[in-house]
Enzyme design. Structure first.
Site, PDB file in Angstrom:
ATOM      1  N   SER A 179       0.839  -1.194   0.000  1.00 48.10           N
ATOM      2  CA  SER A 179       0.000   0.000   0.000  1.00 48.10           C
ATOM      3  C   SER A 179       0.870   1.238   0.000  1.00 48.10           C
ATOM      4  O   SER A 179       2.011   1.217   0.490  1.00 48.10           O
ATOM      5  CB  SER A 179      -0.893   0.004   1.252  1.00 48.10           C
ATOM      6  OG  SER A 179      -1.515   1.265   1.422  1.00 48.10           O
ATOM      7  N   TYR A 204      -0.176  -0.021   8.757  1.00 51.40           N
ATOM      8  CA  TYR A 204       0.749   0.737   7.923  1.00 51.40           C
ATOM      9  C   TYR A 204       2.167   0.174   8.047  1.00 51.40           C
ATOM     10  O   TYR A 204       2.903   0.082   7.055  1.00 51.40           O
ATOM     11  CB  TYR A 204       0.752   2.217   8.313  1.00 51.40           C
ATOM     12  CG  TYR A 204      -0.605   2.867   8.320  1.00 51.40           C
ATOM     13  CD1 TYR A 204      -1.549   2.574   7.341  1.00 51.40           C
ATOM     14  CD2 TYR A 204      -0.954   3.782   9.309  1.00 51.40           C
ATOM     15  CE1 TYR A 204      -2.792   3.172   7.342  1.00 51.40           C
ATOM     16  CE2 TYR A 204      -2.205   4.391   9.326  1.00 51.40           C
ATOM     17  CZ  TYR A 204      -3.120   4.077   8.344  1.00 51.40           C
ATOM     18  OH  TYR A 204      -4.354   4.666   8.351  1.00 51.40           O
TER      19      TYR A 204
END
Length: 321
Positions: A179, A204
């Protein structure tokens, strides 16, 4: 004074709406689409997380292209239902479901053992599965933080256990769905089991971990005829964002990509003959793009690899990379 405050508030709201509108237009106009009609007949694809979202759309597309697909599913009943639906939609009966819980090292080993017994080759391995928690801290059965276990350590171990089969299947591809969120997180090499870290931030962190792992993997597999690439599907309205509160949920629903749009880059990297010799690259919206320098630190990536080997308890008798 009250009138002034109302006027200022009105300007702020108008500005916010204009900003959201501009962002919406930018997101919609930059969506990549893989338009090739290349087939996957005779190819075997192993994908994790194919029950829903991006994974489901990837499976659906590759099934239409004639691929034989192995869906690695934590919820076997859901996987079987999805398989039946895709067979009905595409007419491709070469879809099988195998149980895999990436957060459990034993499950990864059991799954890998079954694959090695039953499969002659894997042309494409897609690490698509991922989890994210907003606030609840959870441990895996191995005592690891759940997001890290599922999104990094499980795929890391799985790749090692299947590497000999992959080498026998060359040319083949390993794809890692990461991502753009990797840009806002760092892997703490001094705390690789971050049980006390805010869980959603760790999502993340794992996206950074995916790329660090992938870059080191690509380096170690250089000249092996196995390519390793990473994918940014973009901002997608999938299960990861299902608990976003109002009014942000409206932004997710109407501005983010849908799952089919988000899967386009994964599909391209699985299929396109133009990428046959591309490795260690990062793709977004069906285009190769650059990585930030901090994630390309060879010393840190090697250290992360070595520590990951210890954490997944890789044995001397296991395949090595």
């Amino acid at each position: 004074m009250f009138v002034i405050l109302l006027t200022l508030l009105a300007y702020l709201l108008v500005g916010l709406m204009i900003g959201i509108g501009v962002w919406h237009v930018w997101l919609r106009t930059t969506v990549g689409k893989f338009q090739s009609d290349e087939t996957m007949t005779g190819k075997t694809v192993l994908i994790t997380g194919g029950n829903s979202g991006l994974g489901l759309e990837t499976v659906r597309d590759l099934a239409r292209r004639g691929a034989r697909i192995i869906m690695a599913s934590r919820k076997i009943d859901v996987g079987m239902k999805v398989r039946d639906e895709i067979i009905e939609e595409t007419g491709n009966k070469n879809i099988i479901v195998r149980k895999l819980d990436l957060s459990s090292f034993q499950s990864v080993r059991d799954f890998s053992s079954e694959i090695l017994k039953t499969e002659k080759k894997i042309d494409v391995l897609i690490h698509n599965s991922g989890c994210a928690s907003t606030s609840k801290k959870r441990k895996s059965v191995d005592g690891l933080e759940m997001t890290m276990a599922t999104n990094h350590y499980g795929p890391f171990l799985l790749t090692h256990l299947l590497i000999d089969l992959l080498k026998e299947s060359t040319p083949c591809r390993i794809l890692i769905v990461s991502s753009a969120y990797y840009k806002i997180a760092r892997v703490d090499l001094n705390n690789l089991n971050p049980l006390d870290t805010f869980p959603f931030y760790l999502y993340y962190v794992t996206k950074t971990a995916n790329i660090m792992f992938g870059l080191e993997l690509a380096k170690r597999l250089k000249n092996s005829n196995i390519t390793v690439n990473f994918i940014n599907p973009g901002m997608c309205s999938t299960a990861i964002f299902k608990k976003v509160p109002f009014p942000l949920n409206l932004l997710v629903k109407y501005s983010f990509k849908n799952a089919k749009e988000g899967a386009q880059t994964t599909i391209m990297c699985s299929v396109s003959k133009l990428l046959q010799n591309k490795s260690g690259k990062y793709f977004s919206d069906c285009r190769e793009t650059s990585l930030m320098n901090f994630v390309k630190d060879d010393v840190k990536n090697k250290k992360f690899w070595e520590e990951s080997i210890k954490i997944v308890q890789l044995k001397s008798t296991d395949p090595q990379i």
